[in-house]
Scaffold this active site. Structure first.
Site, mmCIF file in Angstrom:
data_model
loop_
_atom_site.group_PDB
_atom_site.id
_atom_site.type_symbol
_atom_site.label_atom_id
_atom_site.label_comp_id
_atom_site.label_asym_id
_atom_site.label_seq_id
_atom_site.Cartn_x
_atom_site.Cartn_y
_atom_site.Cartn_z
ATOM 1 C CD GLU A 113 43.035 44.018 47.080
ATOM 2 O OE1 GLU A 113 42.037 43.365 46.737
ATOM 3 O OE2 GLU A 113 44.196 43.568 47.024
ATOM 4 C CD GLU A 171 48.066 36.081 45.874
ATOM 5 O OE1 GLU A 171 47.386 36.933 46.517
ATOM 6 O OE2 GLU A 171 48.711 36.341 44.856
ATOM 7 C CB CYS A 185 47.448 40.864 45.911
ATOM 8 S SG CYS A 185 48.817 39.923 45.270
ATOM 9 C CE LYS A 201 38.742 33.475 33.608
ATOM 10 N NZ LYS A 201 38.970 34.862 33.122
HETATM 11 P P1 NAI Z 1 38.182 39.093 39.947
HETATM 12 O O1 NAI Z 1 38.486 38.320 41.165
HETATM 13 O O2 NAI Z 1 36.775 39.138 39.462
HETATM 14 O O3 NAI Z 1 39.047 38.505 38.715
HETATM 15 C C1 NAI Z 1 40.125 37.618 38.841
HETATM 16 C C2 NAI Z 1 39.926 36.443 37.891
HETATM 17 O O4 NAI Z 1 38.812 35.668 38.282
HETATM 18 C C3 NAI Z 1 39.663 36.856 36.445
HETATM 19 O O5 NAI Z 1 40.302 35.943 35.590
HETATM 20 C C4 NAI Z 1 38.150 36.695 36.333
HETATM 21 O O6 NAI Z 1 37.695 36.479 35.024
HETATM 22 C C5 NAI Z 1 37.907 35.483 37.196
HETATM 23 N N1 NAI Z 1 36.555 35.340 37.723
HETATM 24 C C6 NAI Z 1 35.633 36.311 37.952
HETATM 25 N N2 NAI Z 1 34.510 35.786 38.459
HETATM 26 C C7 NAI Z 1 34.712 34.457 38.562
HETATM 27 C C8 NAI Z 1 33.919 33.361 39.048
HETATM 28 N N3 NAI Z 1 32.713 33.523 39.528
HETATM 29 N N4 NAI Z 1 34.468 32.123 39.033
HETATM 30 C C9 NAI Z 1 35.706 31.923 38.577
HETATM 31 N N5 NAI Z 1 36.496 32.914 38.105
HETATM 32 C C10 NAI Z 1 36.013 34.165 38.102
HETATM 33 O O7 NAI Z 1 38.745 40.534 40.116
HETATM 34 P P2 NAI Z 1 38.298 41.867 39.323
HETATM 35 O O8 NAI Z 1 36.819 41.949 39.244
HETATM 36 O O9 NAI Z 1 39.056 41.920 38.060
HETATM 37 O O10 NAI Z 1 38.808 42.988 40.310
HETATM 38 C C11 NAI Z 1 37.995 43.420 41.395
HETATM 39 C C12 NAI Z 1 38.846 43.667 42.608
HETATM 40 O O11 NAI Z 1 39.481 42.479 43.029
HETATM 41 C C13 NAI Z 1 39.989 44.634 42.402
HETATM 42 O O12 NAI Z 1 39.581 45.930 42.545
HETATM 43 C C14 NAI Z 1 40.943 44.227 43.472
HETATM 44 O O13 NAI Z 1 40.611 44.849 44.669
HETATM 45 C C15 NAI Z 1 40.711 42.752 43.599
HETATM 46 N N6 NAI Z 1 41.750 41.967 42.896
HETATM 47 C C16 NAI Z 1 42.753 41.462 43.617
HETATM 48 C C17 NAI Z 1 43.753 40.755 43.007
HETATM 49 C C18 NAI Z 1 44.862 40.210 43.798
HETATM 50 O O14 NAI Z 1 45.830 39.727 43.230
HETATM 51 N N7 NAI Z 1 44.790 40.253 45.102
HETATM 52 C C19 NAI Z 1 43.780 40.563 41.563
HETATM 53 C C20 NAI Z 1 42.635 41.102 40.871
HETATM 54 C C21 NAI Z 1 41.688 41.794 41.533
#
Ligand code: NAI
Ligand code: MG
Length: 543
Positions: A453, A322, A356, A227
């Protein structure tokens, strides 16, 4: 007469005094003596490059993207679609299918069938051939994929072209090489695949995260339901076409697009043997809780009779997470300063700070603090912010409006709590989501910007006196993904590396990636490793 001449003399003296003053004023206006602290390098417009946009006209983006299930593009049972925009222009690029639980179920069923009937039975050397083929097609189409990545996600073309895409191909090549050598990877063991893997990836490195997840899973004989993130699904679906071109057997990789609900539907599916997630710590915790609550009896519909194929008695799929980070980049007085500044810049401003493992906290040893700040201030002024498709652009667009709002909110919290803001002075495009390279000084450990972050081009600068203070403060947060150490002394590097609670520590460099090198975190940065042998182990059962 005498009086008159005296008056005349005075007036002459007065005139010459005012002339001297005027002359001084003129001199001051042309050669103003700016106090040392405020002096800046002034390049005028000499850093302006002629526009050099990559040509995107040859790469047509279909107006609609469907789900990729069982080797075919299929319309979603949900009947719903959402838009993906170019964050640099706010222009819609395409519409993308939103998968619901029923669609996810079809994808998992296709993956299970492909696992049982084809992929788990195929000799490793045959699986390896498919992975090599995929890697080579990615290389052939690298320019197109880089352009699509940049248009959909906002990252500068020079990064998608020179960093993301070469690493994507390298991951497929690397794991292709292991596919027929798994028993040598784990001497004395008989590795076998886990089964069906549900994989959820973020938007900061869309194709690279897909490669990190898919390549080791396939090499070990697992099948996959992936996904992608909702703002950046285009390249994952282009990758699906590459799988078709490589004649990868149907159902080995399935791609379900959609937002968080689609991700949750995948996590909640009862017939997965492995879940791999990269994204926010918040969602990572939700996933961990969901899985922890599962037991053998709670797996209705599982074709594996309550026990998952990995043989886990709890019936819960294996999990790797991760998550977020807030890396400390530690700058000692004896570091080669100009190189270190380049490392600090690359550490935080690479990919707009949507990384990240970004070096988002800079710890500077007190003795060099003022020169570091001056160099940083001058260096960020030379970063070119703008059209991500321009080959000269250093800082592209922020991935989405919500992410831009989050960055603005956190920076404002830093200012409200007393930090001082320094930003690149530049004209930002009128459309799109932008944030100039920024650093905050006067940050204390208690500030939100010191621990949360931000995931944007924002550096929080702090100071330290001794190595002990540096690693104690560096470790004093819930994250532990990565860190950087800059010093001329090898002994100091070893001392720091052994004390820093971070999955990756770079010394006198930053943000270096290689498929052979494991990557992952401590504490709230997650668990499990991707890359290298450790990345294989996460997709094998070792008996
Ligand atoms: P997110 O964690 O919501 O999104 C990452 C993935 O998870 C996306 O594919 C999303 O559709 C999916 N997702 C969202 N809710 C889910 C759920 N309940 N169950 C399963 N999958 C789910 O991150 P978002 O909202 O895009 O970004 C918010 C913050 O997260 C950012 O500001 C950043 O600080 C952090 N982030 C960190 C990342 C990293 O690689 N460490 C990557 C993306 C975001
Ligand atoms: Mg997009």
């Amino acid at each position: 007469m005498k009086t008159k001449s005296k008056a005349a003399k005075i007036s002459v003296r007065l005139r010459s005094a005012s002339a001297r003053q005027a002359k001084r004023a003129v001199a001051a206006s042309t050669h103003a003596v700016v106090p040392l602290k405020e002096r800046r390098l002034n390049f005028g417009n000499q850093w302006d490059f002629a526009p050099a946009p990559e040509d995107s006209r040859n790469y047509v983006i279909a107006p609609r993207h469907e789900l990729f299930i069982n080797g075919k593009f299929v319309t979603p049972k949900s009947g719903k679609y959402f838009e993906s925009v170019n964050p640099a222009t706010e222009q819609p690029l395409t519409t993308i299918a939103a998968a619901n639980a029923e669609d996810v179920d079809s994808a998992v069923k296709a993956a299970r069938k492909a696992y049982d009937k084809v992929w788990s039975r195929m000799p490793g050397r045959e699986r390896g051939k498919y992975l090599y083929r995929i890697a080579r097609i990615i290389q052939e189409k690298a320019r197109e994929l880089a352009v699509l990545e940049t248009m959909d996600g906002g990252k500068p073309i020079k990064e998608s072209r020179d960093v993301d895409l070469p690493l994507v191909a390298a991951h497929f090549f690397y794991y292709a090489g292991w596919a027929d050598k798994l028993k040598y990877a784990f001497p004395g063991k008989t590795p076998s695949p886990l089964g069906v893997a549900g994989q959820i990836i973020p938007w900061n490195f869309p194709l690279l995260m897909a490669a990190w997840k898919i390549a080791p899973a396939l090499a070990c004989g697992n099948t996959v339901v992936l996904k992608p993130a909702e703002t950046t699904s285009i390249t994952a679906l282009r990758l699906a076409q590459i799988f078709q071109e490589a004649e990868l057997p149907d159902g080995v990789v399935n791609i379900v697009t959609g937002a968080g609900e689609t991700g949750a539907a995948l996590v909640n599916h009862p017939d997965l043997d492995k879940i791999a997630f990269t994204g926010s710590t918040e969602v990572g915790k939700v996933i961990a809780r969901t899985i922890a609550g599962r037991s053998a009896g709670l797996r209705p519909g599982s074709t594996s009779g309550g026990l998952n194929r990995a043989g886990s008695e709890s019936g819960a799929p294996r999990l790797t997470l991760e998550l977020g980070g807030k890396a400390a980049n530690i700058l000692f007085e004896d570091a080669p300063l100009d190189q270190a500044i380049e490392g600090v810049i690359a550490g935080i401003y690479f990919n707009q700070g949507h990384v990240c493992c970004a070096g988002s906290r800079l710890f500077v040893q007190e003795g060099i603090y003022s020169s570091v700040i001056k160099k940083l201030r001058d260096r960020i002024q030379t970063l070119r912010v703008g059209n991500p498709l321009d080959k000269n652009t250093d800082i592209g667009a922020i991935n989405s409006k919500p992410q831009l709002d989050k960055i603005k909110m956190l920076v404002q919290s830093g200012i409200d709590e007393g930090a001082k803001l320094t930003q690149t002075q530049c004209v930002l495009p009128s459309k799109g989501y932008w944030f100039p390279p920024t650093f905050l000084t006067g940050v204390t450990q208690a500030h939100r910007v010191a621990t949360e972050e931000i995931f944007g081009p924002v550096l929080s600068v702090m100071t330290f006196r001794t190595p002990e203070e540096a690693f104690e403060r560096a470790n004093h947060i819930p994250y532990g993904l990565s860190a950087g150490v800059w010093t001329d002394k090898g002994s100091k590097i070893f001392k720091m590396v052994n004390q820093l609670r971070a999955g990756v520590v770079w010394a006198n460099t930053y943000n270096k990636f290689d498929p052979a090198s494991p990557f992952g975190g401590y504490k709230e940065s997650g668990f499990g490793r991707e890359g290298g042998l450790q990345g294989l182990a996460a997709y094998c059962r070792l008996d």
